[in-house]
Design a protein around this motif. Structure first.
Motif, PDB file in Angstrom:
ATOM      1  N   MET A 192       0.733  -0.933  -0.098  1.00 62.87           N
ATOM      2  CA  MET A 192       0.025  -0.046  -0.044  1.00 62.87           C
ATOM      3  C   MET A 192       0.867   1.215  -0.106  1.00 62.87           C
ATOM      4  O   MET A 192       0.478   2.159  -0.613  1.00 62.87           O
ATOM      5  N   ALA A 193       1.992   1.165   0.859  1.00 59.03           N
ATOM      6  CA  ALA A 193       2.653   2.313   0.721  1.00 59.03           C
ATOM      7  C   ALA A 193       3.485   2.653  -0.633  1.00 59.03           C
ATOM      8  O   ALA A 193       3.446   3.974  -1.064  1.00 59.03           O
ATOM      9  N   VAL A 194       3.991   1.648  -1.030  1.00 60.93           N
ATOM     10  CA  VAL A 194       4.451   1.815  -2.768  1.00 60.93           C
ATOM     11  C   VAL A 194       3.457   2.357  -3.557  1.00 60.93           C
ATOM     12  O   VAL A 194       3.732   3.180  -4.470  1.00 60.93           O
ATOM     13  N   MET A 195       2.386   1.836  -3.613  1.00 63.58           N
ATOM     14  CA  MET A 195       1.274   1.888  -4.381  1.00 63.58           C
ATOM     15  C   MET A 195       0.683   3.539  -4.413  1.00 63.58           C
ATOM     16  O   MET A 195       0.468   4.203  -5.117  1.00 63.58           O
ATOM     17  N   ALA A 196       0.638   4.147  -2.759  1.00 65.93           N
ATOM     18  CA  ALA A 196       0.266   5.315  -2.586  1.00 65.93           C
ATOM     19  C   ALA A 196       1.237   6.374  -3.375  1.00 65.93           C
ATOM     20  O   ALA A 196       1.048   7.454  -4.102  1.00 65.93           O
ATOM     21  N   ALA A 197       2.523   5.943  -3.241  1.00 67.18           N
ATOM     22  CA  ALA A 197       3.541   6.844  -3.618  1.00 67.18           C
ATOM     23  C   ALA A 197       3.330   6.918  -5.231  1.00 67.18           C
ATOM     24  O   ALA A 197       3.455   8.130  -5.890  1.00 67.18           O
ATOM     25  N   LEU A 198       3.026   5.743  -5.934  1.00 66.69           N
ATOM     26  CA  LEU A 198       2.994   5.807  -7.471  1.00 66.69           C
ATOM     27  C   LEU A 198       1.784   6.441  -7.825  1.00 66.69           C
ATOM     28  O   LEU A 198       1.745   7.154  -8.881  1.00 66.69           O
ATOM     29  N   ILE A 199       0.979   6.344  -7.106  1.00 68.91           N
ATOM     30  CA  ILE A 199      -0.484   6.921  -7.354  1.00 68.91           C
ATOM     31  C   ILE A 199      -0.364   8.456  -7.392  1.00 68.91           C
ATOM     32  O   ILE A 199      -0.988   9.145  -8.100  1.00 68.91           O
ATOM     33  N   GLY A 200       0.242   8.902  -6.223  1.00 71.49           N
ATOM     34  CA  GLY A 200       0.471  10.105  -6.191  1.00 71.49           C
ATOM     35  C   GLY A 200       1.257  10.865  -7.294  1.00 71.49           C
ATOM     36  O   GLY A 200       1.149  11.729  -7.855  1.00 71.49           O
ATOM     37  N   ALA A 201       2.171  10.162  -7.611  1.00 68.02           N
ATOM     38  CA  ALA A 201       3.133  10.634  -8.750  1.00 68.02           C
ATOM     39  C   ALA A 201       2.353  10.538 -10.126  1.00 68.02           C
ATOM     40  O   ALA A 201       2.657  11.662 -10.883  1.00 68.02           O
ATOM     41  N   VAL A 202       1.517   9.547 -10.450  1.00 64.72           N
ATOM     42  CA  VAL A 202       0.570   9.731 -11.460  1.00 64.72           C
ATOM     43  C   VAL A 202      -0.354  10.738 -11.560  1.00 64.72           C
ATOM     44  O   VAL A 202      -0.562  11.564 -12.292  1.00 64.72           O
ATOM     45  N   ALA A 203      -0.846  11.015 -10.050  1.00 63.81           N
ATOM     46  CA  ALA A 203      -1.722  12.133 -10.123  1.00 63.81           C
ATOM     47  C   ALA A 203      -1.101  13.648 -10.332  1.00 63.81           C
ATOM     48  O   ALA A 203      -1.704  14.511 -11.058  1.00 63.81           O
ATOM     49  N   VAL A 204       0.147  13.616 -10.030  1.00 66.75           N
ATOM     50  CA  VAL A 204       0.981  15.024 -10.295  1.00 66.75           C
ATOM     51  C   VAL A 204       1.181  15.304 -11.521  1.00 66.75           C
ATOM     52  O   VAL A 204       0.849  16.117 -12.225  1.00 66.75           O
ATOM     53  N   VAL A 205       1.387  14.117 -12.408  1.00 66.98           N
ATOM     54  CA  VAL A 205       1.823  14.365 -13.704  1.00 66.98           C
ATOM     55  C   VAL A 205       0.525  14.592 -14.702  1.00 66.98           C
ATOM     56  O   VAL A 205       0.551  15.213 -15.473  1.00 66.98           O
ATOM     57  N   GLY A 206      -0.356  13.712 -14.313  1.00 66.88           N
ATOM     58  CA  GLY A 206      -1.813  14.031 -15.024  1.00 66.88           C
ATOM     59  C   GLY A 206      -2.434  15.377 -14.632  1.00 66.88           C
ATOM     60  O   GLY A 206      -2.819  16.022 -15.533  1.00 66.88           O
ATOM     61  N   GLY A 207      -2.465  15.591 -13.384  1.00 66.30           N
ATOM     62  CA  GLY A 207      -2.849  16.962 -12.972  1.00 66.30           C
ATOM     63  C   GLY A 207      -2.088  18.115 -13.631  1.00 66.30           C
ATOM     64  O   GLY A 207      -2.667  19.152 -14.038  1.00 66.30           O
ATOM     65  N   LEU A 208      -0.726  18.107 -13.840  1.00 65.68           N
ATOM     66  CA  LEU A 208       0.226  19.264 -14.421  1.00 65.68           C
ATOM     67  C   LEU A 208      -0.263  19.333 -15.949  1.00 65.68           C
ATOM     68  O   LEU A 208      -0.486  20.324 -16.378  1.00 65.68           O
ATOM     69  N   TYR A 209      -0.328  18.018 -16.596  1.00 62.27           N
ATOM     70  CA  TYR A 209      -0.544  18.197 -18.157  1.00 62.27           C
ATOM     71  C   TYR A 209      -2.009  18.821 -18.355  1.00 62.27           C
ATOM     72  O   TYR A 209      -2.236  19.449 -19.060  1.00 62.27           O
ATOM     73  N   SER A 210      -2.857  18.195 -17.521  1.00 59.98           N
ATOM     74  CA  SER A 210      -4.359  18.735 -17.687  1.00 59.98           C
ATOM     75  C   SER A 210      -4.274  20.296 -17.432  1.00 59.98           C
ATOM     76  O   SER A 210      -4.826  21.094 -18.179  1.00 59.98           O
ATOM     77  N   SER A 211      -3.357  20.733 -16.513  1.00 62.96           N
ATOM     78  CA  SER A 211      -3.661  21.996 -16.019  1.00 62.96           C
ATOM     79  C   SER A 211      -2.767  22.969 -17.328  1.00 62.96           C
ATOM     80  O   SER A 211      -3.219  24.144 -17.663  1.00 62.96           O
ATOM     81  N   TYR A 212      -1.678  22.178 -17.954  1.00 64.98           N
ATOM     82  CA  TYR A 212      -1.165  22.856 -19.010  1.00 64.98           C
ATOM     83  C   TYR A 212      -1.952  22.923 -20.223  1.00 64.98           C
ATOM     84  O   TYR A 212      -1.771  24.065 -20.817  1.00 64.98           O
ATOM     85  N   TYR A 213      -2.676  21.940 -20.492  1.00 66.89           N
ATOM     86  CA  TYR A 213      -3.503  21.939 -21.663  1.00 66.89           C
ATOM     87  C   TYR A 213      -4.820  22.730 -21.647  1.00 66.89           C
ATOM     88  O   TYR A 213      -5.175  23.203 -22.532  1.00 66.89           O
TER      89      TYR A 213
END
Length: 275
Positions: free
Chosen positions: A214-235
């Motif tokens: 769960m700790a590893v998955m939470a870190a990865l999910i957070g990283a994916v959310a950052v990438v997805g959120g930034l790209y959506s913000s950019y576009y």
């Protein structure tokens, strides 16, 4: 070709998410979401003190957050008020005091929206270094106290029976929360830090087969959310901090799908078979 400011934002955001994920798991397990909210609101008071005393913002925010955490522990031991009442008192008092202090400093131009909701697109190389250096320290300490902290999360009596020190682990855990909030303030802001801690961990809980997973998955999910959120913000030209939180919320909604629960069950069965 991505702009330099966007690349820096990606690097800083991913670094903060990788640290916030594992720490957020303990917040979810221990049902301390309101505690994280209290520290994040106290961050605004730290910003005000940093401007008033002309010291580093990250250090000031971290110091105030640690002070609030220690004050909370002392008040809890006095048994005068319930924990949720104390958290509400400290949370709103610190937020209001920070806003009042900022209002009095008329000689300083303050981006209040950036403080509340983050300004990840303005991070510098120094900010990135602080995120990764502070994050590495937080993860290292969390790995050391993982066993006593997890045992105390399950049962304080169990931790004491095993000769562990749950009280010391809890103090260190609160300090680690303060450090993460200090380094993540510029990325998602005072009002959204708790979301970065809780939502990825809550999503990971739906699919993880063990606490470590769960700790590893939470870190990865957070990283994916950052990438997805930034790209959506950019576009789509939306605010960066809230976009990251919305992306994390989208992942959490996906984690509610029945198929992912079956995946968690399969993973636990495989792990059980290997053991």
């Amino acid at each position: 070709m991505l702009d330099d400011f966007f690349t820096r934002a990606l690097i800083a955001g991913i670094g903060a998410a990788l640290v916030a994920g594992p720490l957020g798991c303990f917040i979810v397990w221990r049902r301390m979401a309101y505690f994280g909210d209290t520290l994040s609101h106290a961050a605004l008071l730290g910003v005000a003190l940093s401007l008033l005393l002309q010291i580093n913002t990250t250090l000031a925010v971290g110091g105030v957050s640690v002070l609030i955490a220690v004050l909370l522990m002392l008040l809890r031991r006095s048994n005068t008020l319930s924990s949720d009442a104390l958290l509400g008192l400290l949370s709103h008092s610190a937020l209001a005091l920070g806003l009042v202090c900022l209002a009095f400093m008329t000689w300083v131009r303050i981006d209040l929206q950036g403080l509340l909701f983050g300004d990840i697109l303005s991070v510098t190389v120094v900010d990135i270094i602080m995120v990764y250096a502070g994050g590495a320290g937080v993860l290292a300490v969390l790995a050391i106290i993982w066993r006593p902290l997890f045992a105390a999360t399950v049962s304080s009596d169990l931790a004491a029976a095993e000769g562990l020190s749950p009280n010391r682990a809890e103090v260190i855990f609160m300090v680690l929360n303060a450090v993460v909030i200090a380094i993540a303030l510029k990325i998602v802001g005072a009002l959204l830090i708790t979301a970065l801690l809780i939502i990825p961990a809550a999503a990971a809980r739906r699919v993880a087969a063990s606490p470590e997973h769960m700790a590893v998955m939470a870190a990865l999910i957070g990283a994916v959310a950052v990438v997805g959120g930034l790209y959506s913000s950019y576009y789509y030209d939306t605010p960066s901090g809230p976009s990251i939180v919305v992306a994390a919320m989208g992942i959490f909604i996906l984690s509610l799908l029945p198929g992912l629960s079956a995946l968690k069950w399969a993973g636990s069965r495989i792990k059980g078979g290997r053991s």
